[in-house]
Design an enzyme around this catalytic site. Sequence first.
Site, PDB file in Angstrom:
ATOM      1  N   SER A 140       0.840  -1.185   0.000  1.00 46.50           N
ATOM      2  CA  SER A 140       0.000   0.000   0.000  1.00 46.50           C
ATOM      3  C   SER A 140       0.880   1.241   0.000  1.00 46.50           C
ATOM      4  CB  SER A 140      -0.905   0.018   1.240  1.00 46.50           C
ATOM      5  OG  SER A 140      -1.534   1.269   1.408  1.00 46.50           O
ATOM      6  N   TYR A 153      -1.161  -1.112  10.440  1.00 47.14           N
ATOM      7  CA  TYR A 153      -1.428  -1.304   9.011  1.00 47.14           C
ATOM      8  C   TYR A 153      -0.250  -0.794   8.183  1.00 47.14           C
ATOM      9  CZ  TYR A 153      -3.707  -0.981   4.456  1.00 47.14           C
ATOM     10  OH  TYR A 153      -4.015  -1.120   3.113  1.00 47.14           O
TER      11      TYR A 153
END
Length: 253
Positions: A140, A153
């Site tokens: 990401s 995350y």
Amino acid sequence: MKNPRYIIITGASSGIGAELARQYAAPDITLGLLGRDGLRLQEVAKECTVKGAIVDIALIDVTDEVSLNFWIGGFQRIDLVIANAGVSGGTAEGSDDNAVREIFSINVWGCLNTILAAINKMKQQPAIQGSKGQIAVMSSVAGLRGLPSAPAYSASKACMAAYGDALRGSLKKDHIDVSVIMPGYVRTPLTDKNNFFMPFIISVEKAAAKIKHGLSKNKKRIFFPFILYGLVRVLAALPYKITDPLFNILPKK
């Protein structure tokens, strides 16, 4: 590989994984789709079957190393594996230790279980078009710089980006290709839960198309949108005394 025929996608019951399955589905294509939501996974499988693909679905938690190894090892061949399964802790990430542990368990160990099982299989199979197979690691843009709004995350995605980049060189002698995927905001059930502004967000259909195109070109890193990726890279290169105040005001996921 420009034209992979045997493709495994984890996290295929919704979001990017489901859309990738739909876009890869075609006659003479075998899809191995893994997810945790049986009903949604069956729906995706039906859509892919209608398009002519042979579909094998499995309800396996990617943290279950033994079951995952057994399932992946049972395929005739693997041309492409997309280690896509992942979670975001949302607001619970900052207050619930279990949420943090789950993020690392799925996003890191689950991804590793998928990749390692695929590597073992690919090393034993003959090369086609000069490649024994291709591994796509879902990271990401958040992996470029730790975000105070999503520390676990961000860290999990940074870990997989670094691993994928390093793995590319490590597996070159084995003729196994590796691509790292680094999307920004994509409209999926995961981001639908966010109640804040998401800059440059794109549709899941467009995201999957970009990923599929990038993999067909064997791109080392597949990132989008370019503006967001470039902005975060620039910010990550600046001194922390400048960037920390900026990142600290970002809304919680």
